[in-house]
Scaffold this motif. Structure first.
Motif, PDB file in Angstrom:
ATOM      1  N   VAL A 109      42.279  38.779  55.458  1.00 25.54           N
ATOM      2  CA  VAL A 109      41.035  38.897  55.211  1.00 25.54           C
ATOM      3  C   VAL A 109      40.342  38.656  53.804  1.00 25.54           C
ATOM      4  CG1 VAL A 109      38.962  40.489  55.466  1.00 25.54           C
ATOM      5  CG2 VAL A 109      40.564  40.238  57.324  1.00 25.54           C
ATOM      6  N   ARG A 110      41.173  39.057  52.913  1.00 24.11           N
ATOM      7  CA  ARG A 110      40.993  38.953  51.562  1.00 24.11           C
ATOM      8  C   ARG A 110      41.086  37.674  50.992  1.00 24.11           C
ATOM      9  NH1 ARG A 110      44.629  40.026  46.914  1.00 24.11           N
ATOM     10  NH2 ARG A 110      43.235  40.265  45.144  1.00 24.11           N
ATOM     11  N   ILE A 111      42.081  36.757  51.499  1.00 22.76           N
ATOM     12  CA  ILE A 111      42.214  35.350  51.272  1.00 22.76           C
ATOM     13  C   ILE A 111      40.897  34.617  51.763  1.00 22.76           C
ATOM     14  CG2 ILE A 111      43.503  33.445  51.434  1.00 22.76           C
ATOM     15  CD1 ILE A 111      44.780  35.425  49.483  1.00 22.76           C
ATOM     16  N   ASP A 112      40.649  34.967  53.172  1.00 27.96           N
ATOM     17  CA  ASP A 112      39.611  34.238  53.869  1.00 27.96           C
ATOM     18  C   ASP A 112      38.016  34.643  52.950  1.00 27.96           C
ATOM     19  OD1 ASP A 112      40.900  33.395  55.864  1.00 27.96           O
ATOM     20  OD2 ASP A 112      40.374  34.877  57.258  1.00 27.96           O
ATOM     21  N   ARG A 148      42.547  33.871  35.704  1.00 28.57           N
ATOM     22  CA  ARG A 148      42.964  34.047  37.149  1.00 28.57           C
ATOM     23  C   ARG A 148      42.049  33.518  38.171  1.00 28.57           C
ATOM     24  NH1 ARG A 148      44.284  38.984  39.538  1.00 28.57           N
ATOM     25  NH2 ARG A 148      45.519  37.897  41.044  1.00 28.57           N
ATOM     26  N   VAL A 149      40.687  34.060  37.726  1.00 28.02           N
ATOM     27  CA  VAL A 149      39.433  33.385  38.574  1.00 28.02           C
ATOM     28  C   VAL A 149      39.407  31.931  38.680  1.00 28.02           C
ATOM     29  CG1 VAL A 149      36.932  33.611  38.475  1.00 28.02           C
ATOM     30  CG2 VAL A 149      38.404  35.716  38.067  1.00 28.02           C
ATOM     31  N   ALA A 150      39.526  31.467  37.495  1.00 31.85           N
ATOM     32  CA  ALA A 150      39.269  29.960  37.393  1.00 31.85           C
ATOM     33  C   ALA A 150      40.652  29.315  38.343  1.00 31.85           C
ATOM     34  CB  ALA A 150      39.688  29.511  36.019  1.00 31.85           C
ATOM     35  N   LEU A 151      41.577  29.804  38.142  1.00 28.57           N
ATOM     36  CA  LEU A 151      42.840  29.398  38.925  1.00 28.57           C
ATOM     37  C   LEU A 151      42.452  29.620  40.674  1.00 28.57           C
ATOM     38  CD1 LEU A 151      46.006  30.628  37.430  1.00 28.57           C
ATOM     39  CD2 LEU A 151      45.186  28.311  37.207  1.00 28.57           C
ATOM     40  N   ARG A 152      41.738  30.735  40.884  1.00 27.55           N
ATOM     41  CA  ARG A 152      41.381  30.626  42.286  1.00 27.55           C
ATOM     42  C   ARG A 152      40.343  29.821  42.577  1.00 27.55           C
ATOM     43  NH1 ARG A 152      41.831  36.729  41.295  1.00 27.55           N
ATOM     44  NH2 ARG A 152      39.512  36.558  41.168  1.00 27.55           N
ATOM     45  N   ARG A 153      39.516  29.623  41.787  1.00 24.10           N
ATOM     46  CA  ARG A 153      38.301  28.499  41.939  1.00 24.10           C
ATOM     47  C   ARG A 153      39.073  27.153  41.889  1.00 24.10           C
ATOM     48  NH1 ARG A 153      33.179  30.164  40.902  1.00 24.10           N
ATOM     49  NH2 ARG A 153      32.763  28.099  39.994  1.00 24.10           N
ATOM     50  N   LEU A 154      39.986  26.781  41.293  1.00 26.58           N
ATOM     51  CA  LEU A 154      40.744  25.465  41.425  1.00 26.58           C
ATOM     52  C   LEU A 154      41.553  25.267  42.721  1.00 26.58           C
ATOM     53  CD1 LEU A 154      42.124  25.283  37.602  1.00 26.58           C
ATOM     54  CD2 LEU A 154      40.860  23.346  38.840  1.00 26.58           C
ATOM     55  N   ARG A 155      42.257  26.413  43.102  1.00 25.50           N
ATOM     56  CA  ARG A 155      42.928  26.227  44.196  1.00 25.50           C
ATOM     57  C   ARG A 155      41.915  26.097  45.471  1.00 25.50           C
ATOM     58  NH1 ARG A 155      47.186  31.254  44.345  1.00 25.50           N
ATOM     59  NH2 ARG A 155      47.842  30.194  46.323  1.00 25.50           N
ATOM     60  N   SER A 156      40.704  26.889  45.307  1.00 26.03           N
ATOM     61  CA  SER A 156      39.847  26.673  46.512  1.00 26.03           C
ATOM     62  C   SER A 156      39.403  25.165  46.692  1.00 26.03           C
ATOM     63  CB  SER A 156      38.563  27.698  46.154  1.00 26.03           C
ATOM     64  OG  SER A 156      37.715  27.098  47.152  1.00 26.03           O
ATOM     65  N   ALA A 157      39.249  24.777  45.284  1.00 27.73           N
ATOM     66  CA  ALA A 157      38.756  23.450  45.261  1.00 27.73           C
ATOM     67  C   ALA A 157      39.732  22.166  45.812  1.00 27.73           C
ATOM     68  CB  ALA A 157      38.362  22.888  43.913  1.00 27.73           C
ATOM     69  N   GLU A 171      32.097  22.681  56.227  1.00 25.49           N
ATOM     70  CA  GLU A 171      33.346  23.620  55.683  1.00 25.49           C
ATOM     71  C   GLU A 171      32.973  24.960  55.526  1.00 25.49           C
ATOM     72  OE1 GLU A 171      36.980  24.212  54.101  1.00 25.49           O
ATOM     73  OE2 GLU A 171      36.225  22.918  55.517  1.00 25.49           O
ATOM     74  N   ILE A 172      31.577  25.341  55.178  1.00 31.96           N
ATOM     75  CA  ILE A 172      31.443  26.619  55.119  1.00 31.96           C
ATOM     76  C   ILE A 172      31.186  27.416  56.300  1.00 31.96           C
ATOM     77  CG2 ILE A 172      29.329  28.371  54.496  1.00 31.96           C
ATOM     78  CD1 ILE A 172      28.617  26.297  52.060  1.00 31.96           C
ATOM     79  N   ARG A 173      30.822  26.731  57.472  1.00 33.58           N
ATOM     80  CA  ARG A 173      30.766  27.259  58.786  1.00 33.58           C
ATOM     81  C   ARG A 173      32.063  27.488  59.178  1.00 33.58           C
ATOM     82  NH1 ARG A 173      26.838  23.475  59.431  1.00 33.58           N
ATOM     83  NH2 ARG A 173      28.151  22.150  60.541  1.00 33.58           N
ATOM     84  N   ARG A 174      33.308  26.741  58.878  1.00 34.47           N
ATOM     85  CA  ARG A 174      34.463  26.937  59.332  1.00 34.47           C
ATOM     86  C   ARG A 174      34.891  28.026  58.716  1.00 34.47           C
ATOM     87  NH1 ARG A 174      39.836  25.241  58.422  1.00 34.47           N
ATOM     88  NH2 ARG A 174      39.116  24.397  56.211  1.00 34.47           N
ATOM     89  N   ARG A 175      34.760  28.212  57.410  1.00 28.67           N
ATOM     90  CA  ARG A 175      35.364  29.173  56.664  1.00 28.67           C
ATOM     91  C   ARG A 175      34.831  30.574  57.197  1.00 28.67           C
ATOM     92  NH1 ARG A 175      39.121  27.667  53.094  1.00 28.67           N
ATOM     93  NH2 ARG A 175      38.976  25.521  52.249  1.00 28.67           N
ATOM     94  N   ARG A 176      33.635  30.741  57.138  1.00 31.74           N
ATOM     95  CA  ARG A 176      32.893  31.702  57.714  1.00 31.74           C
ATOM     96  C   ARG A 176      33.325  32.271  58.904  1.00 31.74           C
ATOM     97  NH1 ARG A 176      27.969  32.977  60.482  1.00 31.74           N
ATOM     98  NH2 ARG A 176      27.004  34.928  59.774  1.00 31.74           N
ATOM     99  N   HIS A 177      33.432  31.372  60.076  1.00 29.42           N
ATOM    100  CA  HIS A 177      34.078  31.727  61.184  1.00 29.42           C
ATOM    101  C   HIS A 177      35.351  32.413  61.139  1.00 29.42           C
ATOM    102  CE1 HIS A 177      35.228  31.134  65.466  1.00 29.42           C
ATOM    103  NE2 HIS A 177      36.498  30.812  64.935  1.00 29.42           N
ATOM    104  N   HIS A 178      36.447  32.010  60.217  1.00 30.56           N
ATOM    105  CA  HIS A 178      37.867  32.335  60.191  1.00 30.56           C
ATOM    106  C   HIS A 178      37.552  33.897  59.352  1.00 30.56           C
ATOM    107  CE1 HIS A 178      39.972  28.285  59.620  1.00 30.56           C
ATOM    108  NE2 HIS A 178      39.639  28.395  60.891  1.00 30.56           N
ATOM    109  N   LEU A 179      36.927  34.097  58.640  1.00 33.68           N
ATOM    110  CA  LEU A 179      36.726  35.144  58.119  1.00 33.68           C
ATOM    111  C   LEU A 179      36.182  36.355  58.957  1.00 33.68           C
ATOM    112  CD1 LEU A 179      36.647  37.473  55.750  1.00 33.68           C
ATOM    113  CD2 LEU A 179      34.312  36.490  54.888  1.00 33.68           C
ATOM    114  N   LEU A 180      35.243  36.212  59.847  1.00 31.31           N
ATOM    115  CA  LEU A 180      34.621  36.891  60.497  1.00 31.31           C
ATOM    116  C   LEU A 180      35.691  37.481  61.720  1.00 31.31           C
ATOM    117  CD1 LEU A 180      31.002  35.745  60.774  1.00 31.31           C
ATOM    118  CD2 LEU A 180      31.824  37.874  59.670  1.00 31.31           C
TER     119      LEU A 180
END
Length: 532
Positions: free
Chosen positions: A428-431, A262-271, A402-411
């Motif tokens: 929030v958990r997904i972000d 499941r961790v690998a699948l989450r990493r794949l979906r993120s990629a 991309e990291i700045r964008r995702r960090r902005h969404h989470l916060l």
């Protein structure tokens, strides 16, 4: 394109003995076969030292007898993308059943520290005996593969394992031919991608080691790589992480295998979301399906092994507690069976091959969506549609944006944490997951100190969000198995308290994340110093 004589590119697939008849009747073998089927008996003797020097260095050395003739084969570890592997291979015909190490002077074997004593310390460690049926397939002019069906066993003393597999080896052309062949066979035959070599199975018998779950390995990227190059390396690593845990999930009840998949699948979906290749819609849809099936098994595993034991310890009625645990274990078995069925299905095999193609075949990366940020060193947190051909962008600057964008969404979504609804908390958990895995993918491009700060904070945040989510999921699962209303009320109160405590701690870690300095791509000077 001619294949290097010392390089073997192949795809290995497991096949149940009962499905061999369907393979032999495959339309591909009837319509595209230019030679075969050719059948022969194969006998192999594998050699290593008493301390397994070759295995420790990712090597294998064997003597093979086929049709009365002997040959010597030396292989090195290569690059594996799930089922596709490319490795070094040196093969020579011999006059008899004796090793000739002099033939391997120009191979990696000669680089071993123990090379001068190998002729004294090598000994037989296990054998394989199988029947091989070979078809030579020409998909189109210049695109040739060999399909080999192997059926037999690997043996070490009185112990043995069954061999039943199909190998598709590239003889001429591009690696895409291997995937095209496998997908054609899948239309009529049940096959499962499997990159466990016969030598690896032999070592399993030799040592009888317990299987152990495999965890994600760091990915090494080059800052000037194009996005398609970085994507292939990242997807390959994620797919290898997933594939390494499949056998354990199929053959043991250790819950960690499903968790790691499941961790690998989450990493794949993120990629896939990060790079959005041409077939992202299909791949993401299938990853969601597989994640859902494995997720149900994981939810019951967590309930049975972690949550229910605590509830039962605090509940006075032993008979009720025992009934709840019994029902939970029954549901756990049903969910595990569904997960195993999914992993052996044609649907999973097609998904695996699609990911393998993405990781192995150049040219499959063709577009990005308008969701993706530009690679310009902009100060804006939210990206805009990238102009032109985004494949030419370098990964370092793209990753930073991309990291700045995702960090902005989470916060932004995590403001007023303790007041969020379940739906908002899930957002929030997904972000947090997406930011964590994006940083994991590209960590090698950034300053080590800042990366560690972000990863440590996000890891703790993700654990807390996971515990809070487990409490909500457990409450829903218990409703299906609780024998009494009294136990359900007790469980709800207990789990609500856990969730409340976790939310307060989550809010603190959100503040910690907000206080960290943003990640910036390393300068060329810094990179040269780091990689020197």
């Amino acid at each position: 394109m001619k294949i290097n004589a010392n390089c073997e590119i192949e795809l290995k697939l497991a096949i149940a003995p009962g499905d061999v008849g369907a393979l032999r009747q495959s339309p591909l073998l009837r319509e595209k076969c230019i030679s075969g089927p050719a059948r022969r008996k194969v006998f192999n003797i594998y050699f290593d030292t008493a301390v397994h020097t070759l295995r420790q260095n990712g090597m294998a050395l064997r003597l093979r007898r086929t049709n009365g003739r002997w040959s010597q084969t030396f292989k090195t570890a290569g690059v594996a993308s799930g089922a596709l592997s490319a490795r070094g291979e040196w093969q020579e015909v011999l006059p008899g059943p004796q090793l000739d190490l002099s033939l391997l002077r120009e191979t990696p074997l000669a680089e071993l520290a123990e090379r001068d004593r190998l002729h004294l310390t090598l000994m037989p460690v296990f054998t394989t005996v199988f029947s091989r049926t070979v078809w030579l397939i020409e998909l189109s002019p210049g695109q040739r593969v060999e399909i080999a069906l192997d059926q037999g066993s690997v043996m070490c003393g009185e112990k043995s394992l069954v061999i039943s597999e199909v190998e598709i080896e590239l003889l001429e052309g591009k690696p895409v031919a291997v995937f095209d062949t496998a997908e054609s066979l899948l239309e009529h035959t049940a096959l499962r991608p499997d990159n466990v070599s016969k030598a690896s199975r032999g070592y399993q018998l030799l040592n009888a080691p317990p299987l152990a779950p495999t965890f994600a390995s760091p990915v090494k990227l080059q800052r000037k790589w194009r996005l398609d190059q970085a994507m292939q390396v990242i997807v390959s690593a994620c797919l290898a992480h997933f594939a390494a845990n499949v056998d354990g999930a199929l053959t043991t009840d250790d819950a960690e295998y499903i968790h790691q998949m499941r961790v690998a699948l989450r990493r794949l979906r993120s990629a896939i979301r990060l790079f959005c290749p041409a077939d992202a819609k299909y791949i993401c849809g299938e990853l969601r399906w597989l994640t859902s099936v494995l997720g149900q098994a994981r939810d019951w595993d967590v309930l049975v092994t972690n949550t229910l034991p605590l509830l039962i310890d605090g509940y006075a009625d032993a008979a009720t507690a025992e009934a709840v645990m019994r029902s939970a274990r029954q549901s756990q078995e049903v969910a595990r069976a569904a997960a195993r069925a999914a992993l052996q299905s044609a649907r999973y095999a097609r998904l695996h091959l699609a990911l393998g193609r993405l990781a192995s075949v150049p040219g499959t990366f063709t577009r990005l969506t308008s969701e993706m940020p530009t690679a310009d060193d902009t100060k804006r947190d939210r990206g805009s549609k990238p102009p032109g051909d985004t494949r030419a962008l370098c990964i370092a600057r793209f990753a930073a944006a991309e990291i700045r964008r995702r960090r902005h969404h989470l916060l932004r979504h995590a403001a007023a944490m303790t007041k969020l609804s379940p739906v908002e908390l899930h957002r929030v958990r997904i972000d947090a997951k997406r930011l964590r895995y994006t940083i994991d993918h590209v960590a090698s491009l950034f300053d080590d100190k800042r990366i560690k700060q972000h990863v440590n904070t996000l890891a703790r945040l993700q654990d807390l969000l996971g515990t809070a989510n487990d409490a909500m999921v457990a409450s829903a699962l218990i409703k299906n198995i609780a024998p009494t209303e009294r136990f359900m009320h007790f469980a709800d109160g207990w789990l609500s308290a856990i969730r409340h405590i976790e939310l307060a701690e989550i809010e603190r870690h959100i503040r910690d994340l907000k206080g960290l300095k943003p990640l910036r791509a390393q300068s060329s000077k810094h990179w040269q110093k780091k990689t020197a």
